[in-house]
Motif scaffolding. Sequence first.
Motif: not given
Lengths: 214, 165
Positions: A1, A3-5, A9-10, A13-14, A16-21, A23
């Motif tokens: 498989m 690994d998109p990590v 670019v991913d 994006l990740r 940026r998402l984590r900054a908006a977490d 929790a």
Amino acid sequence: MTDPVNDPVDDELRDRLRAADPARDLPVEEPARVEALLQDVMATELTSENRATGTRGRGTLTWLVAAAALVVIAGIGVFALVGHGDDPAAPPTAADAQTVTDLAVPSASAADGRCMVPDAEVLRGLPVAFDGTVTAVTDQMVTLDVTHWYAGTETDLARVVAPAEELSQLLVSVDFRAGQRYLVAAQGGKVAVCGLSGPYSPQLAVLYDEAFPG
Amino acid sequence: MDESRRDRFEEIAPGLVEPLRRYLARRTDPDTAEDVLAETLLVCWRRVTELPDEPLPWAYGVARNCLRNAERSARRQGRAAARLAAQPVDPGPPEAVEVHVALGRLRAEDAELLRLWAWERLEPREIAEVLETTPNAVSVRLTRARAKLRDELRKSSARAGHEQA
């Protein structure tokens, strides 16, 4: 498989998402509270720890209370039907206009029996189950406004009817109180006790949802 | 039997609490999160013998179902909290709000994939376990969901730039 990590670019994006977490700033729970929570969870299940044996003894009172509830419901239904209709000009009462399921309370002799541990499989076998709020408690009847039927013929109301003494014992066990929400199951026209019926709780709701999916 | 169940739960559960708290804090209000955490742990305890070796994705799946049940009950009761239940209470700073708005424009399934990937930091095979699907399906949908989110964020920046100009 793949690994998109590893894709930069991913990764961006990740990040940026984590900054908006939401929790992100949630403090770690205190160990003492976690411990207390886990102890509570395990204690809740103590009633089911005898699941391997499938049954456990129950107090007489529990059975009496449950029996009383069912009887109460049955009696009231008849009374309501007979009691109205004398005066055609009278506005219809709730009992006239609404459909009703009447339930009774398990007989006192059931106290000699043993309880199944409350679990979804036991519940699944019961023909009547609903979610409702108690609108009235008298010495001979408990009335519930049903908001959801898990099983059984749907009616607007459910009532538990029993002689005053038996009903009062049921109330000790199931503790029906006006304004509060309950999950109630019944079999053979009688309220199921032994933890199968009781005040609404997320735990009991999970059991009902498991027993009556969809 | 009971002792071994208890031992296994005491070994596993402490490691589940914090991730589950965070999972719920990201998806609902604090009161619902607390209730659903207790429910989720209760299900884990009742099914402790079914817990897989890597219990966390499985536990997320349980939490997901418990949360859905809680939201359904809230809706049934017609509580105002029903709507709140779908949203975390504090959206955070403006940049975070932008991300939340962009996530909100995606299909719910796509947004949830992205949350599980970025916030719970799960691999596709773990996400597949939470959502009860296959790792391949997750990989394909995740790639698509990331592209859609980038697109939404781009549109959102373009709008902001336009307003500033």
